[in-house]
Design a protein around this motif. Structure first.
Motif, PDB file in Angstrom:
ATOM      1  N   ASN A 118       0.823  -1.208   0.000  1.00  0.00           N
ATOM      2  CA  ASN A 118       0.000   0.000   0.000  1.00  0.00           C
ATOM      3  C   ASN A 118       0.860   1.261   0.000  1.00  0.00           C
ATOM      4  N   SER A 197      -5.222  -2.208  -0.184  1.00  0.00           N
ATOM      5  CA  SER A 197      -6.013  -2.184   1.046  1.00  0.00           C
ATOM      6  C   SER A 197      -5.767  -3.450   1.869  1.00  0.00           C
ATOM      7  N   GLU A 223     -12.180  -2.829   3.988  1.00  0.00           N
ATOM      8  CA  GLU A 223     -11.332  -2.646   2.810  1.00  0.00           C
ATOM      9  C   GLU A 223     -11.565  -1.281   2.167  1.00  0.00           C
ATOM     10  N   LYS A 224     -12.825  -0.925   1.998  1.00  0.00           N
ATOM     11  CA  LYS A 224     -13.164   0.355   1.363  1.00  0.00           C
ATOM     12  C   LYS A 224     -12.805   1.536   2.245  1.00  0.00           C
ATOM     13  N   ALA A 227      -9.017   2.249   2.366  1.00  0.00           N
ATOM     14  CA  ALA A 227      -8.610   2.854   1.093  1.00  0.00           C
ATOM     15  C   ALA A 227      -9.028   4.314   1.032  1.00  0.00           C
ATOM     16  N   VAL A 235     -10.242  -0.018  -5.136  1.00  0.00           N
ATOM     17  CA  VAL A 235      -9.493  -1.099  -4.486  1.00  0.00           C
ATOM     18  C   VAL A 235      -9.380  -2.219  -5.500  1.00  0.00           C
TER      19      VAL A 235
END
Length: 486
Positions: A118, A197, A223-224, A227, A235
């Protein structure tokens, strides 16, 4: 050491990219400080998002982490890495020593690639933004140069042999168009670059699914949200342990494209410098040669070509890495990418700074340009003279033979004697061309031989370049050539 003195160890290798050439902004993006403080920000945002989704993480732990994002004890990390033989775990331990309450939840559910991959995506995104600013600056300066010289005739070349006339502005619009195409690809990559992510050890998110007691929706939300916290809208849908290394190939290809455009332009400037038509900036006390004091070598353009050669080879390296990642990942990409990602961006940053400097002070010599035109124009003008004489009643075939005979004689004189081309004088004094003798000067005006070149430049700037410069007006006004040794 004296207070404030910078210690330089001359017994160890140091990179010329940072010691000799690099700009401060790009150097910082690929510095240990930026890299590892970004690791800490990622751990912080992961903890904050996990807390919002119900994990037992306290405000106090979050606060402690947020207070120690920048104060990295690199000596302590180095000592810890000697013990643990693992860079990420070493940083986790040292970060935890700064915020002991948070130590139990740092890196919760994550694998090393959570911070390494990342962060590299963030570094590439921020690096591309720096390059975007410099490309805008370069395009702006090239556009102004093209505008000023859109109608200045110059000798065109094909196969590096004299061809029909073009204009200086039209020639440089070719370089500008290449950079515009690079800019458009760069712009798309910045917009579409995905974040890795939170994916877990082999990309299955199994550890996070365990943390959230089998709640798939929370895994997707984590996850979202991580990010978004790091500024990414996209993602990557699926991954192994790492994001697909094809992304590195795409980014290196963009860097290679910029390097190609730069090398093409710099090479032509070097050729024009030999013709004495163009010179790059030359400082008052600059030395061109240690032996030949009169020389004014195009050293900046040469440096651009030299650095571009390195960058143009990087996509092949990235392609090999992508193609040899076994199953969910192997570690043979790691050491390689530590080198090519940072060095690729640093090198292109330097190239663009050099080109900004060159175009800002590029010197034209119109009288030399005119002299070269006059040496070749007599041959190019013969068709115009032929047509004009035919319109006045001349016989096309007879006139053609007169031109052929005089052309051969004039060319022989130029080659054998080193004399000036006297073809026009020969034709002007030949009775066959008496009917247009008074029109010779107007028929030989170089401006009448450049076709639509001035209009093409005007249309290109209005329709393609200025909309880009206007769209990024604020970024352009803030973009200045970074502090580099040019």
């Amino acid at each position: 050491m004296v207070k404030g003195e910078v210690f330089v160890n001359h017994n160890v290798y140091s990179s010329p990219l940072t010691d000799r050439y690099a700009g401060a902004e790009m150097s910082y993006i690929w510095s240990p400080q930026f890299k590892h403080s970004t690791w800490r920000r990622l751990w912080l945002e992961l903890a904050k998002c996990e807390q919002k989704l119900g994990l037992a993480i306290t405000d106090g732990q979050i606060k402690q982490m947020s207070e120690h994002l920048e104060d990295i004890d690199f000596d302590r990390v180095a000592a810890k890495e000697k013990e643990l033989r693992h860079d990420v775990m070493s940083h986790i331990h040292v970060f935890g020593e700064s915020c002991p309450d948070a130590m139990p939840i740092i890196h919760l559910g994550a694998t090393s690639c959570f911070v390494t991959d990342n962060t590299e995506l963030i570094q590439m995104r921020e690096g591309m933004k720096v390059l975007r600013g410099k490309l805008l600056k370069l395009m702006d300066q090239l556009a102004a140069f093209c505008e000023r010289n859109k109608a200045l005739p110059t000798l065109g070349f094909t196969h590096y042999q004299p061809a029909q006339l073009t204009t200086v502005g039209k020639r440089f619009s070719l370089y500008l168009q290449d950079f515009m195409l690079d800019f458009e690809r760069l712009e798309r990559e910045i917009e579409e670059l995905p974040f890795r992510s939170v994916k877990g050890t082999t990309g299955t998110q199994a550890s996070f699914l365990e943390l959230f007691d089998g709640d798939h929706a929370k895994c997707r939300e984590l996850e979202k949200s991580v990010a978004a916290a790091m500024g990414f809208d996209r993602v990557i849908a699926v991954s192994g342990q790492t994001y697909t290394r094809k992304i590195d190939y795409f980014v290196m290809s963009i860097l290679s494209g910029i390097a190609q455009s730069a090398a093409k332009m710099a090479t032509d400037i070097r050729l024009l410098a030999n013709l004495k038509e163009v010179e790059e900036p030359f400082e008052k006390k600059q030395i061109g040669s240690s032996a030949m004091a009169y020389k004014r070598n195009p050293m900046r353009s040469e440096r651009v070509c030299s650095l571009a050669r390195y960058v143009m080879n990087l996509p092949g390296n990235a392609a090999m890495t992508e193609s040899t990642q076994w199953f969910e990942r192997t570690l043979d990409d790691s050491a390689n990418r530590r080198i090519i990602l940072g060095e690729g961006f640093l090198t292109v940053d330097i190239i663009l700074s050099l080109l900004i400097n060159i175009t800002d002070g590029l010197q034209l010599w119109p009288n030399v340009i005119r002299k070269h035109i006059q040496a070749e124009l007599p041959f190019m003008a013969t068709e115009n003279l032929l047509m004009a004489a035919v319109k006045k009643g001349g016989n096309r075939q007879e006139l053609h033979e007169v031109i052929r005979t005089h052309s051969m004689a004039a060319a022989r004189r130029v080659k054998e004697e080193g004399a000036d081309n006297d073809l026009l004088e020969r034709l002007k004094s030949d009775p066959a061309f008496n009917c247009i003798r008074d029109e010779f000067d107007s028929l030989l005006d170089p401006a009448t031989f450049v076709g639509r070149a001035p209009q093409q430049v005007q249309e290109f700037l209005a329709e393609e370049i200025r909309p880009i410069l206007e769209r990024y007006g604020k970024e352009l006004s803030a973009a200045a050539a970074d502090s580099v040794n040019v």
